[in-house]
Design a protein around this motif. Structure first.
Motif, PDB file in Angstrom:
ATOM      1  N   ALA A   1       0.841  -1.195   0.000  1.00  0.00           N
ATOM      2  CA  ALA A   1       0.000   0.000   0.000  1.00  0.00           C
ATOM      3  C   ALA A   1       0.881   1.253   0.000  1.00  0.00           C
ATOM      4  O   ALA A   1       2.118   1.168   0.044  1.00  0.00           O
ATOM      5  CB  ALA A   1      -0.931  -0.016   1.201  1.00  0.00           C
TER       6      ALA A   1
ATOM      7  N   HIS B   1      -8.011  11.816  -3.244  1.00  0.00           N
ATOM      8  CA  HIS B   1      -8.409  11.271  -4.541  1.00  0.00           C
ATOM      9  C   HIS B   1      -7.811   9.887  -4.759  1.00  0.00           C
ATOM     10  O   HIS B   1      -8.433   9.010  -5.358  1.00  0.00           O
ATOM     11  CB  HIS B   1      -7.960  12.214  -5.658  1.00  0.00           C
ATOM     12  N   ALA B   2      -6.567   9.679  -4.264  1.00  0.00           N
ATOM     13  CA  ALA B   2      -5.935   8.361  -4.415  1.00  0.00           C
ATOM     14  C   ALA B   2      -6.692   7.304  -3.624  1.00  0.00           C
ATOM     15  O   ALA B   2      -6.851   6.159  -4.072  1.00  0.00           O
ATOM     16  CB  ALA B   2      -4.480   8.443  -3.963  1.00  0.00           C
ATOM     17  N   TRP B   3      -7.151   7.673  -2.449  1.00  0.00           N
ATOM     18  CA  TRP B   3      -7.922   6.721  -1.643  1.00  0.00           C
ATOM     19  C   TRP B   3      -9.256   6.397  -2.309  1.00  0.00           C
ATOM     20  O   TRP B   3      -9.682   5.246  -2.359  1.00  0.00           O
ATOM     21  CB  TRP B   3      -8.159   7.304  -0.246  1.00  0.00           C
TER      22      TRP B   3
ATOM     23  N   ASN C   1      -9.975   6.516  -5.509  1.00  0.00           N
ATOM     24  CA  ASN C   1      -9.738   5.713  -6.710  1.00  0.00           C
ATOM     25  C   ASN C   1      -9.389   4.265  -6.386  1.00  0.00           C
ATOM     26  O   ASN C   1      -9.545   3.381  -7.234  1.00  0.00           O
ATOM     27  CB  ASN C   1      -8.621   6.331  -7.548  1.00  0.00           C
ATOM     28  N   SER C   2      -8.905   4.006  -5.173  1.00  0.00           N
ATOM     29  CA  SER C   2      -8.502   2.642  -4.800  1.00  0.00           C
ATOM     30  C   SER C   2      -9.647   1.826  -4.223  1.00  0.00           C
ATOM     31  O   SER C   2      -9.475   0.645  -3.933  1.00  0.00           O
ATOM     32  CB  SER C   2      -7.365   2.692  -3.785  1.00  0.00           C
ATOM     33  N   ILE C   3     -10.807   2.438  -4.053  1.00  0.00           N
ATOM     34  CA  ILE C   3     -11.932   1.737  -3.432  1.00  0.00           C
ATOM     35  C   ILE C   3     -12.633   0.867  -4.464  1.00  0.00           C
ATOM     36  O   ILE C   3     -12.933   1.305  -5.566  1.00  0.00           O
ATOM     37  CB  ILE C   3     -12.934   2.744  -2.828  1.00  0.00           C
ATOM     38  N   ASN C   4     -12.892  -0.387  -4.080  1.00  0.00           N
ATOM     39  CA  ASN C   4     -13.748  -1.280  -4.861  1.00  0.00           C
ATOM     40  C   ASN C   4     -15.007  -1.519  -4.039  1.00  0.00           C
ATOM     41  O   ASN C   4     -14.949  -2.199  -3.017  1.00  0.00           O
ATOM     42  CB  ASN C   4     -13.029  -2.599  -5.155  1.00  0.00           C
TER      43      ASN C   4
ATOM     44  N   THR D   1     -15.174  -3.967  -0.681  1.00  0.00           N
ATOM     45  CA  THR D   1     -15.280  -3.274   0.596  1.00  0.00           C
ATOM     46  C   THR D   1     -16.507  -3.735   1.378  1.00  0.00           C
ATOM     47  O   THR D   1     -16.440  -3.952   2.590  1.00  0.00           O
ATOM     48  CB  THR D   1     -15.356  -1.760   0.357  1.00  0.00           C
TER      49      THR D   1
END
Length: 269
Positions: free
Chosen positions: A116, A240-242, A244-247, A251
């Protein structure tokens, strides 16, 4: 010379023409009589090899598409490079005595052993002031820079039309040269209330330099800056990075399996 001799020869009879109909079938439809002054070139009856070229419009279309794709691929980095395309943006304000450019700078992330990434440094907005060197000309070799932090950007966004603020920076804070370079950015309202003054003062004892550059920013220009600041803030803090990393599917499954995953909640203590 040979061509002239054939042209001066008597016209062909219908019988001779019929005997050569296998060479040129279209000539059999012609009706010739002795009274017509028809001159015929027998060389045209001799079949000559010729080169045929066939063009396909579909292939031309494919070639055009390939050329377009090739030109597009040269404009953007190839996918095999593994690097996303980079874009450089900014906003500039030009006035009679100075110019101001505003550029966002991205945050920095630190890779973790788990694979990560963790935010190691927040982004900022870089302000660059350049004095005028003539009519619509600016001396960027004498520019002075000031980096606005996320908190300082929040102060500017919440600034009222009659309010002012001041930021102090020491680039060498915590180092041996601390106190030798002093930067002060003042944002003050214009006397008529039509905008704000941006005044950057720089004192550099290392090179014995003391300079002040100011630029008036109208209300409309200040509104554009505030709108850009509001938009870029979540990106400067890395949210924004967090996002974009969410599925969403994965989740939800993890939360159903272990309700405590996702953070500590004050109401669960």
């Amino acid at each position: 010379m040979l061509q002239l001799q054939f042209l001066s020869s008597p016209p062909l009879s219908a019988q001779a023409l019929n005997s050569n109909s296998n060479l040129c079938p279209s000539l059999s439809s012609l009706k010739l009589t002795q009274t017509h002054a028809f001159k015929f070139n027998p060389l045209s009856l001799t079949p000559k090899p010729s080169k045929f070229s066939i063009k396909c419009r579909q292939s031309d279309y494919i070639d055009q598409q390939q050329r377009f794709n090739n030109s597009f691929s040269t404009a953007s980095p190839p996918a095999s490079a593994g690097l996303p395309p980079r874009f450089y943006v900014g906003h500039s304000i030009y006035k009679g005595k100075s110019a101001l450019t505003v550029e966002p700078k991205p945050p920095e992330f630190l890779p973790l052993p788990s694979g990560a990434f963790k935010l190691s440094r927040e982004g900022y907005v870089l302000l660059q002031f350049a004095p005028a060197a003539g009519v619509r000309q600016y001396d960027w070799s004498r520019k002075q820079a000031f980096s606005l932090s996320v908190t300082e950007i929040g102060t500017l966004i919440s600034l009222g039309p009659r309010e002012s603020c001041e930021f102090f920076h020491d680039p060498f804070k915590g180092k041996s040269e601390e106190g030798k370079v002093r930067k002060v950015l003042k944002v003050e309202p214009l006397p008529d209330g039509s905008g704000h003054f941006f005044n950057l003062g720089v004192q550099n004892k290392l090179i014995n330099m003391d300079e002040s550059i100011y630029i008036p920013v109208t209300r409309a220009e200040f509104a554009v800056l505030n709108s850009a600041f509001n938009f870029i803030l979540p990106y400067l803090i890395g949210w924004h990075a967090w996002v974009n990393s969410i599925n969403p599917n994965e989740t939800s499954r993890v939360r159903h399996a272990n309700p405590r995953i996702g953070g500590d909640y004050e109401w669960s203590r």
